[in-house]
Write a protein that holds these residues in place. Structure first.
Motif, PDB file in Angstrom:
ATOM      1  N   GLU A  54       0.574  13.003  -3.043  1.00 17.08           N
ATOM      2  CA  GLU A  54      -0.706  12.503  -3.548  1.00 17.08           C
ATOM      3  C   GLU A  54      -1.590  12.136  -2.361  1.00 17.08           C
ATOM      4  O   GLU A  54      -1.124  11.560  -1.381  1.00 17.08           O
ATOM      5  N   PRO A  55      -2.890  12.404  -2.450  1.00 20.61           N
ATOM      6  CA  PRO A  55      -3.764  12.089  -1.315  1.00 20.61           C
ATOM      7  C   PRO A  55      -4.208  10.619  -1.272  1.00 20.61           C
ATOM      8  O   PRO A  55      -4.447  10.087  -0.189  1.00 20.61           O
ATOM      9  N   ASP A  56      -4.314   9.965  -2.429  1.00 20.98           N
ATOM     10  CA  ASP A  56      -4.898   8.623  -2.478  1.00 20.98           C
ATOM     11  C   ASP A  56      -3.843   7.528  -2.471  1.00 20.98           C
ATOM     12  O   ASP A  56      -2.729   7.709  -2.971  1.00 20.98           O
ATOM     13  N   TRP A  57      -4.236   6.398  -1.926  1.00 20.25           N
ATOM     14  CA  TRP A  57      -3.354   5.244  -1.789  1.00 20.25           C
ATOM     15  C   TRP A  57      -3.562   4.265  -2.929  1.00 20.25           C
ATOM     16  O   TRP A  57      -4.666   4.095  -3.426  1.00 20.25           O
ATOM     17  N   ILE A  58      -2.488   3.582  -3.321  1.00 20.55           N
ATOM     18  CA  ILE A  58      -2.502   2.563  -4.361  1.00 20.55           C
ATOM     19  C   ILE A  58      -2.348   1.209  -3.680  1.00 20.55           C
ATOM     20  O   ILE A  58      -1.552   1.059  -2.740  1.00 20.55           O
ATOM     21  N   LEU A  59      -3.093   0.227  -4.171  1.00 26.79           N
ATOM     22  CA  LEU A  59      -3.049  -1.115  -3.611  1.00 26.79           C
ATOM     23  C   LEU A  59      -2.488  -2.081  -4.649  1.00 26.79           C
ATOM     24  O   LEU A  59      -2.931  -2.097  -5.797  1.00 26.79           O
ATOM     25  N   GLU A  60      -1.524  -2.872  -4.225  1.00 28.63           N
ATOM     26  CA  GLU A  60      -0.921  -3.898  -5.082  1.00 28.63           C
ATOM     27  C   GLU A  60      -0.751  -5.169  -4.267  1.00 28.63           C
ATOM     28  O   GLU A  60      -0.282  -5.124  -3.137  1.00 28.63           O
ATOM     29  N   ILE A  61      -1.138  -6.284  -4.861  1.00 29.25           N
ATOM     30  CA  ILE A  61      -0.951  -7.589  -4.212  1.00 29.25           C
ATOM     31  C   ILE A  61      -0.048  -8.417  -5.121  1.00 29.25           C
ATOM     32  O   ILE A  61      -0.333  -8.588  -6.305  1.00 29.25           O
ATOM     33  N   GLU A  62       1.042  -8.907  -4.554  1.00 29.82           N
ATOM     34  CA  GLU A  62       2.013  -9.690  -5.324  1.00 29.82           C
ATOM     35  C   GLU A  62       2.162 -11.063  -4.699  1.00 29.82           C
ATOM     36  O   GLU A  62       2.301 -11.190  -3.479  1.00 29.82           O
ATOM     37  N   ASP A  63       2.143 -12.109  -5.550  1.00 33.37           N
ATOM     38  CA  ASP A  63       2.308 -13.462  -5.029  1.00 33.37           C
ATOM     39  C   ASP A  63       3.770 -13.888  -5.072  1.00 33.37           C
ATOM     40  O   ASP A  63       4.649 -13.136  -5.513  1.00 33.37           O
ATOM     41  N   GLU A  64       4.034 -15.113  -4.627  1.00 33.55           N
ATOM     42  CA  GLU A  64       5.411 -15.612  -4.527  1.00 33.55           C
ATOM     43  C   GLU A  64       6.086 -15.766  -5.877  1.00 33.55           C
ATOM     44  O   GLU A  64       7.307 -15.818  -5.958  1.00 33.55           O
ATOM     45  N   ILE A 107       0.879  -1.168   0.000  1.00 30.88           N
ATOM     46  CA  ILE A 107       0.000   0.000   0.000  1.00 30.88           C
ATOM     47  C   ILE A 107       0.919   1.221   0.000  1.00 30.88           C
ATOM     48  O   ILE A 107       1.736   1.384   0.908  1.00 30.88           O
ATOM     49  N   TYR A 108       0.798   2.054  -1.023  1.00 31.02           N
ATOM     50  CA  TYR A 108       1.713   3.191  -1.141  1.00 31.02           C
ATOM     51  C   TYR A 108       1.053   4.336  -1.894  1.00 31.02           C
ATOM     52  O   TYR A 108       0.000   4.180  -2.508  1.00 31.02           O
ATOM     53  N   ARG A 109       1.696   5.487  -1.837  1.00 33.36           N
ATOM     54  CA  ARG A 109       1.222   6.670  -2.556  1.00 33.36           C
ATOM     55  C   ARG A 109       2.398   7.599  -2.787  1.00 33.36           C
ATOM     56  O   ARG A 109       3.440   7.475  -2.137  1.00 33.36           O
TER      57      ARG A 109
END
Length: 139
Positions: free
Chosen positions: A37-47, A31-33
């Protein structure tokens, strides 16, 4: 936590980021931004490195984490989430390689052949046969 990845752009990482393990898989919830920037970015990474970046932006890092956990649950758990993400990545990768193959099979266009008595295309002003097309340069 703040980290510089580029001199021009600063990224802020949420303290709510986490790694989940279970069902034979490991998922990293990032979870980063941008710092400004006001809004957060969501990323899910697998193995395997398959990354799912959500199109939606989140007003808070908690909202992003809640969305990640809800999405994993909605998919049927970690195993189904990983299987679906990997299948989507392979499908989009297949489209990419199919387009690349189509480009490779496009016949090359032959350049116009220069006649021996025509002006040389190198710009010298000489006839082709006395310039770049001379027997000593061709052989």
């Amino acid at each position: 936590m703040t980290q510089d990845t580029d001199d021009a752009y600063e990224i802020v990482y949420s303290p709510l980021e986490r790694t989940l393990s279970g069902e034979g898989h490991t998922l990293r919830i990032a979870i980063y931004r941008g710092a400004h920037e006001p809004d957060w970015i969501l990323e899910i990474e697998d193995e395997r490195g398959t990354s799912t970046v959500f199109d939606e932006r989140f007003a808070s890092d908690q909202a992003a984490l809640d969305a990640a956990l809800a999405e994993i649950a909605a998919e049927g758990g970690m195993h189904r989430f990983c299987a679906n993400a990997q299948a989507e990545a392979m499908a989009s990768e297949g489209d990419y390689f199919a387009r690349l193959d189509a480009l490779d099979k496009t016949p090359a266009t032959a350049s116009a052949k220069v006649g021996r008595n025509e002006t040389c295309p190198c710009g010298s002003g000489k006839k082709f046969k006395k310039c770049c097309g001379s027997a000593t340069l061709l052989h």
